[in-house]
Design a protein around this motif. Structure first.
Motif, short mmCIF file in Angstrom:
data_model
loop_
_atom_site.label_atom_id
_atom_site.label_comp_id
_atom_site.label_asym_id
_atom_site.label_seq_id
_atom_site.Cartn_x
_atom_site.Cartn_y
_atom_site.Cartn_z
N ARG A 193 0.84 -1.21 0.00
CA ARG A 193 0.00 0.00 0.00
C ARG A 193 0.87 1.26 0.00
NH1 ARG A 193 -3.47 -3.30 3.00
NH2 ARG A 193 -2.47 -2.80 4.98
N TRP A 194 1.93 1.26 0.79
CA TRP A 194 2.80 2.43 0.88
C TRP A 194 3.48 2.69 -0.46
CZ3 TRP A 194 7.75 4.21 0.41
CH2 TRP A 194 8.00 5.46 0.99
N TYR A 195 4.06 1.65 -1.06
CA TYR A 195 4.76 1.84 -2.33
C TYR A 195 3.80 2.15 -3.47
CZ TYR A 195 9.30 0.83 -0.42
OH TYR A 195 10.46 0.91 0.30
N GLU A 196 2.59 1.62 -3.41
CA GLU A 196 1.61 1.94 -4.45
C GLU A 196 1.28 3.43 -4.44
OE1 GLU A 196 -2.30 -0.20 -6.19
OE2 GLU A 196 -2.31 0.17 -4.03
N LYS A 197 1.22 4.02 -3.25
CA LYS A 197 0.96 5.46 -3.15
C LYS A 197 2.13 6.27 -3.69
CE LYS A 197 -2.09 5.24 0.85
NZ LYS A 197 -2.23 5.54 2.28
N GLN A 198 3.34 5.73 -3.54
CA GLN A 198 4.52 6.46 -4.01
C GLN A 198 4.60 6.42 -5.54
OE1 GLN A 198 6.06 8.16 -1.55
NE2 GLN A 198 4.49 7.10 -0.37
N ALA A 199 4.48 5.21 -6.10
CA ALA A 199 4.52 5.04 -7.56
C ALA A 199 4.26 3.58 -7.88
CB ALA A 199 5.87 5.46 -8.12
N PRO A 200 3.38 3.32 -8.83
CA PRO A 200 3.09 1.93 -9.21
C PRO A 200 4.34 1.16 -9.64
CG PRO A 200 1.43 3.39 -10.14
CD PRO A 200 2.50 4.27 -9.54
N THR A 201 5.29 1.85 -10.25
CA THR A 201 6.51 1.15 -10.67
C THR A 201 7.31 0.67 -9.46
OG1 THR A 201 7.69 3.26 -10.85
CG2 THR A 201 6.73 2.36 -12.87
N LEU A 202 7.24 1.41 -8.36
CA LEU A 202 7.93 0.97 -7.13
C LEU A 202 7.24 -0.27 -6.56
CD1 LEU A 202 8.74 4.29 -5.27
CD2 LEU A 202 10.35 2.69 -6.32
N LEU A 203 5.93 -0.30 -6.61
CA LEU A 203 5.20 -1.48 -6.13
C LEU A 203 5.59 -2.71 -6.94
CD1 LEU A 203 3.11 -2.97 -4.46
CD2 LEU A 203 1.36 -2.14 -6.05
N ALA A 204 5.64 -2.58 -8.24
CA ALA A 204 6.02 -3.70 -9.10
C ALA A 204 7.45 -4.15 -8.80
CB ALA A 204 5.88 -3.32 -10.57
N ALA A 205 8.34 -3.19 -8.57
CA ALA A 205 9.73 -3.51 -8.25
C ALA A 205 9.83 -4.23 -6.90
CB ALA A 205 10.58 -2.25 -8.26
N LEU A 206 9.06 -3.77 -5.91
CA LEU A 206 9.06 -4.42 -4.61
C LEU A 206 8.59 -5.87 -4.74
CD1 LEU A 206 9.23 -4.45 -1.47
CD2 LEU A 206 6.84 -3.69 -1.48
N CYS A 207 7.50 -6.08 -5.43
CA CYS A 207 6.98 -7.44 -5.61
C CYS A 207 8.01 -8.33 -6.31
CB CYS A 207 5.67 -7.42 -6.39
SG CYS A 207 4.31 -6.67 -5.46
N ASP A 208 8.68 -7.78 -7.29
CA ASP A 208 9.71 -8.53 -8.01
C ASP A 208 10.86 -8.92 -7.09
OD1 ASP A 208 10.88 -9.60 -10.46
OD2 ASP A 208 12.28 -7.91 -10.34
#
Length: 98
Positions: A20-35
């Motif tokens: 949730r935190w990274y999604e608010k920052q930027a969707p690309t960060l969320l994808a990178a975190l999941c990866d």
């Protein structure tokens, strides 16, 4: 024998909070975190005893590019992921409860 990873309820909640935190920052960060979480899981599954013992029978692996570690323990036939722990938090707080 190959062990599969299983997220315990606390780890699921921590992972969802991070997402949730990274999604608010930027969707690309969320994808990178999941990866990177997925890559860390593969490293654990490939060599579950190859990472340092953190506390009792709990081990940890660093999530690259992000300030998290996965805290896990071996419970064949699975690997239990007990925490997706932010490295800026005091790890002794976690240790006291486990």
């Amino acid at each position: 024998m190959s062990l599969e990873s299983y997220f315990m309820p606390d780890a699921v909640e921590q992972f969802e909070d991070a997402c949730r935190w990274y999604e608010k920052q930027a969707p690309t960060l969320l994808a990178a975190l999941c990866d990177e979480i997925e890559k860390a899981l593969h490293r654990i599954e490939s060599n579950p005893e190859g990472f340092a013992v953190l506390h009792k029978d709990f081990r940890h692996v660093i999530v690259r590019r992000f300030p998290y570690v996965l805290i896990y323990r071996l419970r064949p036939p699975r690997i239990e992921i007990h925490a997706v722990y932010h490295t800026h938090r005091d790890i002794d707080t976690w240790k006291r409860t486990h």
